[in-house]
Design an enzyme around this catalytic site. Structure first.
Site, PDB file in Angstrom:
ATOM      1  CB  ALA A  50      -1.263 -17.889  32.200  1.00  0.00           C
ATOM      2  CG  ASP A  53      -0.114 -25.487  22.567  1.00  0.00           C
ATOM      3  OD1 ASP A  53       0.418 -24.421  22.186  1.00  0.00           O
ATOM      4  OD2 ASP A  53       0.515 -26.559  22.671  1.00  0.00           O
ATOM      5  CG  HIS A  55      -5.349 -19.049  25.962  1.00  0.00           C
ATOM      6  ND1 HIS A  55      -4.647 -19.571  27.021  1.00  0.00           N
ATOM      7  CD2 HIS A  55      -6.457 -18.479  26.490  1.00  0.00           C
ATOM      8  CE1 HIS A  55      -5.293 -19.318  28.147  1.00  0.00           C
ATOM      9  NE2 HIS A  55      -6.401 -18.665  27.852  1.00  0.00           N
TER      10      HIS A  55
END
Length: 303
Positions: A50, A53, A55
């Protein structure tokens, strides 16, 4: 296009738009074969998918610390309690792989649960007393599950560095402690919390929020910013906590905890200790609707 390489892993290819796609490994054997082909320093970003930004910012930091970037996408059942959101946790693999490709990730490990845990694990990593307070007291056993899967992933990926976000501050402290206590040859990089335009810390669980929930949830970063202003003005932790609680109460959210702690030990800092040290971390957890959110901010006394 994705082709199948040695051992069944999907090997790195180039899409029609010129984007290089990462190798995708779904078994431990495929991961080991693909990892063996990587030469030079490897930076690792463990995730539950999921991707957002926040990540993306981790992937970009990882790129600066290694010749190759490896990502894991695994919703780890060991870190979810029986009444938590394991079954409804968002799973967006196609979009996740697209982000990994866009950010130049070399290898993505996407194991099913049966690959990581072919039987109920009898040996687990204990988070100890640090894992029993704050998040650990609300989610018993959570950090044992986190550290167990992180230790397994470190063993499998063999990274030189691993990147973790500061938003999950207690998790970061525990991973650092595990690496030190078990002499694991991994450098832990702490990435700044990525905030969305309204100030909310990026989280996969933010997508659970309705518009009304989100409006309430904005009180969480506001409360922490308010506490930071108290600290900068010379106020003690008791006042920081009082002011943060007031902001959250005014927003009518459910408060699990708010505290000022040492970022390494998560020991609470009282007013007397604050007068000597003048810095710490304000941590908070709230519930909005059916969604639980955590956040933190550094507190510093003005010079």
């Amino acid at each position: 296009m994705i082709a199948t390489g040695h051992g069944g892993a999907e090997r790195r290819t180039t899409a029609g738009d010129g984007t290089a796609r990462p190798v995708v490994a779904r078994t431990i054997g495929e991961l080991r074969a693909a990892r063996a082909a990587l030469t030079g320093p490897v930076a690792f970003v463990p995730t539950m998918g999921a991707l957002h930004d926040g990540h993306r910012s981790l992937l970009r930091i990882a790129r600066h610390h290694g010749d190759h970037v490896v990502v894991s996408i695994f919703v780890n059942p060991l870190q979810f309690g029986p009444a938590e959101d394991f079954d409804r946790y968002p799973r967006t693999l196609d979009a996740d792989l697209a982000m990994c490709a866009a950010e130049g990730v070399d290898l993505v490990f996407v194991p099913p649960a049966a690959e990581m845990y072919p039987s109920e694990p009898q040996v687990r990593v204990s988070a100890g007393p640090l894992g029993e307070r704050f998040e650990g007291s609300v989610r018993p056993g959570h950090f044992d599950g986190v550290l167990t899967v992180v230790a397994k992933l470190f063993q499998l990926v063999q990274p030189d560095v691993a990147v973790f976000g500061r938003k999950d501050a207690q998790q970061l402290a525990l991973v650092r402690r595990m690496v030190a206590d078990l002499n694991l040859p991994v450098q832990i990089i702490a990435a700044p919390t990525f905030r969305e335009p309204d100030g909310l810390a990026a989280s996969s669980r933010n997508r659970y929020l309705t518009d009304a929930d989100r409006a309430q949830a904005r009180a969480l970063p506001t409360a922490l910013t308010t506490a930071a202003a108290v600290a900068a003005a010379g106020g003690p932790p008791s006042e920081m906590i009082e002011m943060a609680r007031k902001v959250l109460a005014d927003a009518a959210v459910t408060l699990d905890y708010v505290a000022v702690v040492d970022e390494a030990t998560f020991d609470e800092i009282d007013d007397a200790e604050w007068s000597q040290r003048g810095e710490g971390l304000c941590i908070a957890a709230i519930r909005v609707g059916g969604t639980r959110l955590i956040d933190n901010m550094p507190m510093r006394k003005a010079d």
